[in-house]
Design a protein around this motif. Structure first.
Motif, mmCIF file in Angstrom:
data_model
loop_
_atom_site.group_PDB
_atom_site.id
_atom_site.type_symbol
_atom_site.label_atom_id
_atom_site.label_comp_id
_atom_site.label_asym_id
_atom_site.label_seq_id
_atom_site.Cartn_x
_atom_site.Cartn_y
_atom_site.Cartn_z
ATOM 1 N N THR A 137 0.837 -1.206 0.000
ATOM 2 C CA THR A 137 0.000 0.000 0.000
ATOM 3 C C THR A 137 0.868 1.251 0.000
ATOM 4 O O THR A 137 0.559 2.225 -0.699
ATOM 5 N N ILE A 138 1.947 1.243 0.751
ATOM 6 C CA ILE A 138 2.867 2.387 0.742
ATOM 7 C C ILE A 138 3.417 2.587 -0.665
ATOM 8 O O ILE A 138 3.435 3.708 -1.185
ATOM 9 N N LYS A 187 10.729 7.372 -2.596
ATOM 10 C CA LYS A 187 11.609 6.207 -2.594
ATOM 11 C C LYS A 187 12.966 6.526 -1.972
ATOM 12 O O LYS A 187 13.568 5.686 -1.315
ATOM 13 N N ALA A 188 13.446 7.723 -2.176
ATOM 14 C CA ALA A 188 14.773 8.098 -1.684
ATOM 15 C C ALA A 188 14.793 8.322 -0.175
ATOM 16 O O ALA A 188 15.856 8.358 0.432
ATOM 17 N N GLY A 223 14.293 -0.292 -4.733
ATOM 18 C CA GLY A 223 14.809 1.032 -4.373
ATOM 19 C C GLY A 223 14.070 1.732 -3.245
ATOM 20 O O GLY A 223 14.414 2.856 -2.885
ATOM 21 N N TRP A 224 13.048 1.094 -2.690
ATOM 22 C CA TRP A 224 12.328 1.691 -1.566
ATOM 23 C C TRP A 224 13.140 1.519 -0.294
ATOM 24 O O TRP A 224 14.008 0.654 -0.205
#
Length: 165
Positions: free
Chosen positions: A9-10, A19-20, A49-50
């Motif tokens: 969900t996030i 993401k960064a 990349g999360w």
């Protein structure tokens, strides 16, 4: 639950620019819910990349527990408008209530938490304080509602003195 429901969900609802940043999922500190060092969650949370991590709340501290402080209070009146009779109906009810929470309400909840943290620091870790009201709605209408609150320097010094005593 967190890996199967919260993390996806996030990824779906958050902007890709998040993401960064490290995104913390916070949950209570009950032994069955311990998540800080869960390898499966750390692996799934860092996929694609999360940077989704889990953090346990302080134990036995409702003043600093975001769920006890405001979130449950925010959803409880909405939840009581329905009368679920089965576990599935209850889950559906809680999910729909959560979906109905506005960004503005969530912003206010987290600003309240920040003021509560600052007040706790000013009280040397105690809970004998009165929270200063910010008039969130007025500030929001005027376009002056902060995203976060700069901690009072006196609160920082008081907390440092308390920790170093």
């Amino acid at each position: 639950m967190i890996i199967d429901n919260v993390v996806p969900t996030i990824r779906f609802k958050f902007l890709k620019t998040h993401k960064a940043k490290v995104i913390y999922v916070q949950q209570d500190n009950e032994k069955p819910h311990s998540c800080d060092n869960d390898a499966e969650l750390l692996g799934e949370g860092s996929r694609d990349g999360w940077r989704i991590k889990c953090k346990s709340q302080p134990p036995n501290c409702p003043d600093l527990n975001i769920l006890d402080l405001a979130f449950f209070n925010a959803i409880q009146p909405l939840q009581h408008q329905t009368s679920p009779k089965t576990m599935d109906e209850l889950i559906d009810c809680v999910e729909s209530v959560f979906d109905a929470l506005t960004k503005e309400k969530i912003d206010s909840i987290f600003l309240t938490l920040q003021k509560r943290l600052e007040s706790t620091m000013m009280a040397s870790g105690g809970n004998n304080y009165k929270i200063e009201h910010m008039n969130n709605e007025r500030l929001r209408r005027e376009g002056r509602l902060p995203v976060s609150i700069m901690c009072n320097q006196i609160a920082i010094k008081t907390a440092e003195l308390c920790l170093n005593a």
